[in-house]
Design an enzyme around this catalytic site. Sequence first.
Site, PDB file in Angstrom:
ATOM      1  N   HIS A 118      -3.055   7.199   2.312  1.00 24.82           N
ATOM      2  CA  HIS A 118      -3.522   5.883   1.869  1.00 24.82           C
ATOM      3  C   HIS A 118      -4.849   5.604   2.569  1.00 24.82           C
ATOM      4  CE1 HIS A 118      -3.947   1.731   1.023  1.00 24.82           C
ATOM      5  NE2 HIS A 118      -3.740   1.353   2.271  1.00 24.82           N
TER       6      HIS A 118
ATOM      7  N   CYS B 120       0.813  -1.227   0.000  1.00 23.07           N
ATOM      8  CA  CYS B 120       0.000   0.000   0.000  1.00 23.07           C
ATOM      9  C   CYS B 120       0.839   1.267   0.000  1.00 23.07           C
ATOM     10  CB  CYS B 120      -0.962  -0.009   1.177  1.00 23.07           C
ATOM     11  SG  CYS B 120      -2.144  -1.359   1.066  1.00 23.07           S
TER      12      CYS B 120
ATOM     13  N   ASN C  48     -10.323   0.094  -0.271  1.00 26.34           N
ATOM     14  CA  ASN C  48      -8.854   0.098  -0.270  1.00 26.34           C
ATOM     15  C   ASN C  48      -8.365  -0.489  -1.595  1.00 26.34           C
ATOM     16  OD1 ASN C  48      -6.134  -0.304   0.116  1.00 26.34           O
ATOM     17  ND2 ASN C  48      -6.339  -1.292   2.128  1.00 26.34           N
TER      18      ASN C  48
HETATM   19  O1  UT7 Z   1      -3.958  -1.241   3.551  1.00 27.64           O
HETATM   20  C1  UT7 Z   1      -3.189  -2.183   4.228  1.00 27.64           C
HETATM   21  C2  UT7 Z   1      -3.274  -2.029   5.679  1.00 27.64           C
HETATM   22  N1  UT7 Z   1      -4.529  -2.492   6.187  1.00 27.64           N
HETATM   23  C3  UT7 Z   1      -5.156  -1.803   7.130  1.00 27.64           C
HETATM   24  O2  UT7 Z   1      -4.680  -0.742   7.500  1.00 27.64           O
HETATM   25  C4  UT7 Z   1      -6.381  -2.388   7.786  1.00 27.64           C
HETATM   26  C5  UT7 Z   1      -6.301  -2.243   9.283  1.00 27.64           C
HETATM   27  N2  UT7 Z   1      -7.362  -2.894  10.026  1.00 27.64           N
HETATM   28  C6  UT7 Z   1      -8.648  -2.442  10.001  1.00 27.64           C
HETATM   29  O3  UT7 Z   1      -8.985  -1.516   9.283  1.00 27.64           O
HETATM   30  C7  UT7 Z   1      -9.642  -3.068  10.940  1.00 27.64           C
HETATM   31  O4  UT7 Z   1      -8.961  -3.826  11.909  1.00 27.64           O
HETATM   32  C8  UT7 Z   1     -10.707  -3.975  10.239  1.00 27.64           C
HETATM   33  C9  UT7 Z   1     -11.634  -3.122   9.425  1.00 27.64           C
HETATM   34  C10 UT7 Z   1      -9.994  -4.992   9.368  1.00 27.64           C
HETATM   35  C11 UT7 Z   1     -11.531  -4.688  11.298  1.00 27.64           C
HETATM   36  O5  UT7 Z   1     -12.146  -3.752  12.169  1.00 27.64           O
HETATM   37  P1  UT7 Z   1     -12.003  -3.918  13.753  1.00 27.64           P
HETATM   38  O6  UT7 Z   1     -12.779  -2.826  14.346  1.00 27.64           O
HETATM   39  O7  UT7 Z   1     -10.547  -3.994  14.076  1.00 27.64           O
HETATM   40  O8  UT7 Z   1     -12.752  -5.268  13.998  1.00 27.64           O
HETATM   41  P2  UT7 Z   1     -12.188  -6.616  14.652  1.00 27.64           P
HETATM   42  O9  UT7 Z   1     -11.275  -7.320  13.703  1.00 27.64           O
HETATM   43  O10 UT7 Z   1     -11.661  -6.292  16.015  1.00 27.64           O
HETATM   44  O11 UT7 Z   1     -13.522  -7.443  14.803  1.00 27.64           O
HETATM   45  C12 UT7 Z   1     -14.584  -7.020  15.678  1.00 27.64           C
HETATM   46  C13 UT7 Z   1     -15.768  -7.928  15.467  1.00 27.64           C
HETATM   47  C14 UT7 Z   1     -15.396  -9.414  15.494  1.00 27.64           C
HETATM   48  O12 UT7 Z   1     -16.453 -10.092  16.124  1.00 27.64           O
HETATM   49  P3  UT7 Z   1     -16.312 -10.528  17.667  1.00 27.64           P
HETATM   50  O13 UT7 Z   1     -15.107 -11.416  17.717  1.00 27.64           O
HETATM   51  O14 UT7 Z   1     -16.155  -9.262  18.427  1.00 27.64           O
HETATM   52  O15 UT7 Z   1     -17.621 -11.231  17.893  1.00 27.64           O
HETATM   53  C15 UT7 Z   1     -15.351  -9.789  14.040  1.00 27.64           C
HETATM   54  O16 UT7 Z   1     -15.626 -11.165  13.846  1.00 27.64           O
HETATM   55  O17 UT7 Z   1     -16.329  -7.696  14.180  1.00 27.64           O
HETATM   56  C16 UT7 Z   1     -16.445  -8.945  13.480  1.00 27.64           C
HETATM   57  N3  UT7 Z   1     -16.319  -8.676  12.046  1.00 27.64           N
HETATM   58  C17 UT7 Z   1     -17.371  -8.375  11.280  1.00 27.64           C
HETATM   59  N4  UT7 Z   1     -18.676  -8.255  11.550  1.00 27.64           N
HETATM   60  C18 UT7 Z   1     -19.498  -7.927  10.541  1.00 27.64           C
HETATM   61  C19 UT7 Z   1     -15.202  -8.691  11.309  1.00 27.64           C
HETATM   62  N5  UT7 Z   1     -15.506  -8.385  10.033  1.00 27.64           N
HETATM   63  C20 UT7 Z   1     -16.851  -8.191  10.002  1.00 27.64           C
HETATM   64  C21 UT7 Z   1     -17.749  -7.854   8.972  1.00 27.64           C
HETATM   65  N6  UT7 Z   1     -19.055  -7.721   9.278  1.00 27.64           N
HETATM   66  N7  UT7 Z   1     -17.356  -7.644   7.703  1.00 27.64           N
END
Ligand code: UT7
Length: 339
Positions: free
Chosen positions: A257, A116, A287
């Site tokens: 980004h 990225c 993204n």
């Molecule tokens: O460009 C390259 C670099 N990449 C990035 O910079 C991405 C960085 N990371 C992020 O942007 C975020 O971490 C994500 C968008 C990937 C995830 O968001 P988050 O707020 O960190 O969520 P999480 O991974 O902590 O998950 C929270 C909850 C989980 O459920 P439980 O375990 O709390 O029950 C996930 O299973 O959200 C759940 N979850 C979803 N729920 C509905 C994960 N993806 C989804 C989804 N829809 N698509």
Amino acid sequence: MGKINAIITGIGGYVPDYILTNEELSRMVDTSDEWITTRVGIKERRILTEEGLGTSYMARKAAKQLIQKTGVDPDTIDALIVTTTTPDYKFPSTASIVVGKLGLKNAFAFDFEAACCGFLYTLDVAASMIQSGRYKKIIVIGADKMSSLVDYTDRATCVLFGDGAGAVLVEATEEQNIGVQDSYLRTDGSGLPFLHMKAGGSVCPPSHFTVDHRLHFLYQEGRTVFRYAVTYMSNDVMEIMKRNNLSAENIDWVIPHEANRRIIEAVAKRAELPLDKVLINIDHYGNTSAATIPLAIWDNESRLKKGDNIIFTAFGAGFVHGASFYKWAYDGDKVAGAK
Ligand code: UT7
């Protein structure tokens, strides 16, 4: 001859027609428009659905528009660099395919992979090539078909990414006080466990096993990557501001980004920069990896004025990260076809 500066003299872009909405994704995996909008800030993304078309197709479209808009003679292009994580093939380079399709006769071409951070790093490489005095015109293309490595059964990643390409022309000028001013680029080699594709490279070549175990998709530990992204991007922005006596008052635009709207907001807050100076289009493209920064320029060209102080910043797999200070070189609203 005075000091040579490197400036961007035009922008072209391309996104595929197909729009993948949050509603459609909600029918594919267990997610919702509400979750995606509040957690990531994406409403829709573009997907290259036509069979047989890869990253070079989008890169070529963006470069064609760039050549048309700038009126540059294609025979005067010295080099073409494609930065991508999703090349058409392992080899030959995607850049070589683009050069062939565009019919550039006097250019050498190569790919540059920095996930990225691809556009941020490659702009610096192209600027250094120009500043060396050996090259006068270089096309830099950030292009990614992220849909080619996304697992559309994994809700944690499939909602995040889209496809697209942006191309800039980087040229030499002796005019002072415009163009690439400073850059702070770093690579922290600790990122591998948190963001990678497990198979398909030389460590783990493709096999029945790798296909059966779904190892050819993007793997991400989102929470960890989020933390690193906010810390590095905000520290890098603050470093480049300090080195160049920049503040919220004299910065015109921040072009980050775009991986998550919450990351961008946290970076702006930590660096004490108002959000209305931050160009954000993640809501409609998602993204697009190496294409996010050039697509943001493409979408906002007519708002950019000669002399505007711009900060670019990016973060990605590796981890790669950095920020640069750029002074915009032309009035975007005077360009025919500018958005
Ligand atoms: O460009 C390259 C670099 N990449 C990035 O910079 C991405 C960085 N990371 C992020 O942007 C975020 O971490 C994500 C968008 C990937 C995830 O968001 P988050 O707020 O960190 O969520 P999480 O991974 O902590 O998950 C929270 C909850 C989980 O459920 P439980 O375990 O709390 O029950 C996930 O299973 O959200 C759940 N979850 C979803 N729920 C509905 C994960 N993806 C989804 C989804 N829809 N698509």
